[in-house]
Design a protein around this motif. Structure first.
Motif, PDB file in Angstrom:
ATOM      1  N   GLU A   4       0.830  -1.206   0.000  1.00 49.10           N
ATOM      2  CA  GLU A   4       0.000   0.000   0.000  1.00 49.10           C
ATOM      3  C   GLU A   4       0.866   1.259   0.000  1.00 49.10           C
ATOM      4  OE1 GLU A   4      -3.526   2.172   2.592  1.00 49.10           O
ATOM      5  OE2 GLU A   4      -2.711   0.262   3.281  1.00 49.10           O
ATOM      6  N   ASN A   5       1.894   1.285   0.854  1.00 51.83           N
ATOM      7  CA  ASN A   5       2.790   2.441   0.898  1.00 51.83           C
ATOM      8  C   ASN A   5       3.582   2.570  -0.396  1.00 51.83           C
ATOM      9  OD1 ASN A   5       1.868   2.991   3.430  1.00 51.83           O
ATOM     10  ND2 ASN A   5       3.775   2.554   4.487  1.00 51.83           N
ATOM     11  N   LYS A   8       1.336   4.232  -2.904  1.00 59.55           N
ATOM     12  CA  LYS A   8       1.217   5.658  -2.583  1.00 59.55           C
ATOM     13  C   LYS A   8       2.451   6.416  -3.058  1.00 59.55           C
ATOM     14  CE  LYS A   8      -1.681   5.033   1.523  1.00 59.55           C
ATOM     15  NZ  LYS A   8      -1.721   5.177   3.006  1.00 59.55           N
ATOM     16  N   ALA A  90      -3.887  15.187  -2.005  1.00 60.54           N
ATOM     17  CA  ALA A  90      -3.526  14.019  -1.190  1.00 60.54           C
ATOM     18  C   ALA A  90      -2.630  14.440  -0.029  1.00 60.54           C
ATOM     19  CB  ALA A  90      -2.825  12.972  -2.056  1.00 60.54           C
ATOM     20  N   ILE A 140      -4.963   8.572  -0.512  1.00 58.13           N
ATOM     21  CA  ILE A 140      -4.949   8.799  -1.962  1.00 58.13           C
ATOM     22  C   ILE A 140      -6.184   8.213  -2.587  1.00 58.13           C
ATOM     23  CG2 ILE A 140      -3.705   8.244  -4.080  1.00 58.13           C
ATOM     24  CD1 ILE A 140      -1.129   8.485  -2.516  1.00 58.13           C
TER      25      ILE A 140
END
Length: 140
Positions: A4-5, A8, A90, A140
């Motif tokens: 996930e990071n 992003k 974001a 995001i």
């Protein structure tokens, strides 16, 4: 770094890559513009052979090529503007000021990590730590 990071971070880095692409296209446009200003002289020492061509002068192709590149650059600039706006939105989902500043410096001003650390009066290690928290917290 979890998936996930990572996703992003890839999103936040898109503006930098797009800005690089625009810069390269702009350099090519400048090079072609410079070349197009150089007129080719006639060489009367060689035998002239009649050929049927497009009827266009040689510079017409260059002008068309320049127009195409300009349009591509303008399209990329519009895309970059929209992308920067999305990244800005974001970044402002972050509640922590330090996290926002790290992301603003890195992803909208394109500063390297050392410059971010210097601007924020933090060590490089602290900047990496704050950035990690920012990636975790950004929406995001």
């Amino acid at each position: 770094m979890n998936q996930e990071n990572y996703e992003k971070k890839k999103f936040l880095q898109k503006a930098y890559r797009l800005a690089e692409e625009i810069e390269i296209n702009q350099e090519e446009l400048n090079r072609l513009t410079e070349l197009s200003t150089m007129l080719k002289g006639l060489d009367y020492s060689q035998t002239k052979i009649q050929t049927s061509g497009s009827g266009d002068a040689a510079f017409v192709n260059k002008v068309n090529e320049l127009a195409d590149i300009k349009e591509k650059i303008n399209a990329k600039l519009r895309e970059l503007k929209e992308l920067r706006n999305s990244i800005w939105k974001a970044i402002y989902t972050l509640d922590n000021t330090e996290e926002r500043l790290v992301c603003l410096y890195r992803y909208l001003k394109f500063y390297d990590w050392e410059t971010v650390a210097d601007k924020m009066h933090l060590s490089l290690r602290q900047v990496y730590r704050v950035h990690g928290f920012a990636l975790k917290n950004i929406k995001i």
